[in-house]
Design an enzyme around this catalytic site. Structure first.
Site, short mmCIF file in Angstrom:
data_model
loop_
_atom_site.label_atom_id
_atom_site.label_comp_id
_atom_site.label_asym_id
_atom_site.label_seq_id
_atom_site.Cartn_x
_atom_site.Cartn_y
_atom_site.Cartn_z
N LYS A 41 63.90 39.16 28.85
CA LYS A 41 62.97 38.15 29.36
C LYS A 41 61.90 38.83 30.21
O LYS A 41 62.21 39.49 31.19
CB LYS A 41 63.69 37.09 30.18
N GLY B 252 61.90 27.84 41.49
CA GLY B 252 62.65 27.48 42.69
C GLY B 252 62.19 26.20 43.36
O GLY B 252 62.75 25.82 44.39
N ALA C 169 61.96 27.38 34.63
CA ALA C 169 61.58 27.23 36.04
C ALA C 169 61.13 25.82 36.40
O ALA C 169 60.44 25.15 35.64
CB ALA C 169 60.48 28.21 36.44
N GLY C 170 61.59 25.42 37.57
CA GLY C 170 61.11 24.16 38.16
C GLY C 170 61.97 22.94 37.87
O GLY C 170 61.74 21.88 38.45
N ASN D 117 67.86 28.15 37.11
CA ASN D 117 68.72 28.86 38.04
C ASN D 117 68.95 28.04 39.32
O ASN D 117 70.06 27.62 39.63
CB ASN D 117 68.12 30.22 38.40
N THR D 118 67.86 27.79 40.06
CA THR D 118 67.98 27.22 41.39
C THR D 118 68.66 25.85 41.39
O THR D 118 69.48 25.57 42.27
CB THR D 118 66.58 27.10 42.03
C1 LIG Z 1 66.36 32.75 36.47
C2 LIG Z 1 65.06 33.03 35.88
O1 LIG Z 1 65.01 33.73 34.93
C3 LIG Z 1 63.80 32.54 36.49
O2 LIG Z 1 62.77 32.51 35.58
C4 LIG Z 1 63.75 31.40 37.38
O3 LIG Z 1 64.47 31.68 38.54
C5 LIG Z 1 64.10 30.05 36.88
O4 LIG Z 1 63.51 29.11 37.71
P1 LIG Z 1 64.34 28.04 38.57
O5 LIG Z 1 65.10 28.84 39.58
O6 LIG Z 1 63.27 27.17 39.17
O7 LIG Z 1 65.23 27.32 37.64
#
Ligand SMILES: CC(=O)[C@@H](O)[C@H](O)COP(=O)(O)O
Length: 332
Positions: free
Chosen positions: A175, A236, A262-263, A284-285
């Site tokens: 990635k 995040g 993300a988001g 992730n977050t």
């Molecule tokens: C974990 C990862 O590869 C990231 O691109 C990112 O941290 C994902 O975003 P969120 O933490 O907002 O889900």
């Protein structure tokens, strides 16, 4: 051996006796098992599944039957997705940052059903045997590790990081994430495009974090990306998908898998990404910072699956006015 018109079976480890003189397929039916989901051993010999309808069980036979449960319904099973020639069932990819510890990370991963985890090469220990290692908790033989260039602010840095990852673990499915600034963590698309080109030429299969811009997505496809990963909102932030229209346009405009990255903050937002036609969601977050990360991971799994099914089922059209659910015609 007992010969009283019955046979002994072990079904998923439990002992039972059933009548003899019927075929294995009929026996499966009597036990309420789908023949295509059983494996049978008769007197210590494996019976090929294609012959279940022909093999008659005889007085005194000993059968071991394993019935495979789970795996979802047939519709879900036929809904795998592929990236760079690798096929996955789960459409949820989860991260390995921000968890209390590796145990919690592994438990959340199990609850999420994800088959791919992202690993920030510069932050997670996968090579120092003296420090706790992610690989002790998440088995790279069972889960696909997706090395991630999180924390890289130039294309060059990202390329070097992934070369290192390939050297260390042989990974080529990676990635790519090249950030433009620390405040927004928005991708720098000029650097991202350049790095995509270089990596693709070097034989990497880059899944690329990018802005939610359909033209940028096309450029990435031309540059050799194997998946387009537009942000739903800043990393995040947990703000959910900010621009449904551009995500939909990206999905419509590319042949590549599109995964919102993300988001995403909660399960309904994961479902929303899938309802827009995305191939999957990376997060992730939202899981790591939930009060109960394991429960949230299960919720995200359900959200992604529900959204995907709804997309495949096809949403009803929207109407400006009411439309009665029971016909009004012919009322007395
Ligand atoms: C974990 C990862 O590869 C990231 O691109 C990112 O941290 C994902 O975003 P969120 O933490 O907002 O889900």
């Amino acid at each position: 051996m007992r010969t009283d018109g019955t046979i002994s079976i072990h079904l998923n480890g439990e002992h039972r006796r059933v009548r003899a003189g019927i075929t294995l397929a009929e026996l499966a039916g009597e036990l309420g098992l789908a023949p295509e989901k059983v494996a049978v051993e008769r007197n210590l010999e494996v019976v090929p599944r294609s012959t279940l309808a022909a093999v008659v069980v005889e007085d005194g036979d000993e059968l071991e039957i394993v019935h495979f449960v789970g795996g979802g319904d047939a519709a879900a099973r036929d809904d795998d997705w592929t990236v760079a020639g690798r096929t996955f069932r789960s459409r949820l990819i989860v991260g390995t940052g921000k968890y209390k510890n590796f145990e919690q990370n592994a438990a959340a991963l199990a609850a999420s059903g994800a088959e791919i985890v992202t690993v920030a090469v510069r932050r997670v220990n996968v090579s120092d045997p003296k420090a706790p290692m992610l690989t002790d908790y998440i088995d790279p033989k069972k889960v696909t590790y997706l090395p991630n260039t999180a924390g890289c602010f130039t294309g060059e840095e990202a390329i070097r990081t992934l070369r290192l990852a390939r050297e260390a673990g042989g990974w080529d499915l990676v990635k790519l994430e090249v950030l433009g600034e620390a405040r927004t963590l928005y991708p720098d698309m000029v650097e991202t495009l350049r790095a995509t080109e270089v990596l693709a030429k070097e034989g990497f299969k880059p899944m690329v974090y990018c802005v939610d811009d359909p033209i940028a997505a096309k450029r990435l496809e031309d540059a050799g990306a194997v998946a387009i990963m537009p942000l739903g909102a800043p990393i995040g932030s947990g703000l959910g998908i900010q621009n449904r229209v551009t995500i939909r346009l990206i999905v419509e405009g590319t042949k590549l898998p599109v995964l919102v990255d993300a988001g995403v903050g909660t399960a309904s937002e994961a479902a929303e990404a899938m309802e827009l036609g995305c191939t999957g969601v990376l997060m992730n977050t939202a899981i790591a910072e939930a009060k109960d990360p394991v429960l949230m991971a299960a919720a995200m799994k359900a959200g992604v699956e529900a959204g995907r099914m709804a997309y495949r089922a096809g949403r009803m059209g929207k109407r400006m006015y009411a439309d009665p659910s029971s016909p009004l015609a012919g009322l007395i």
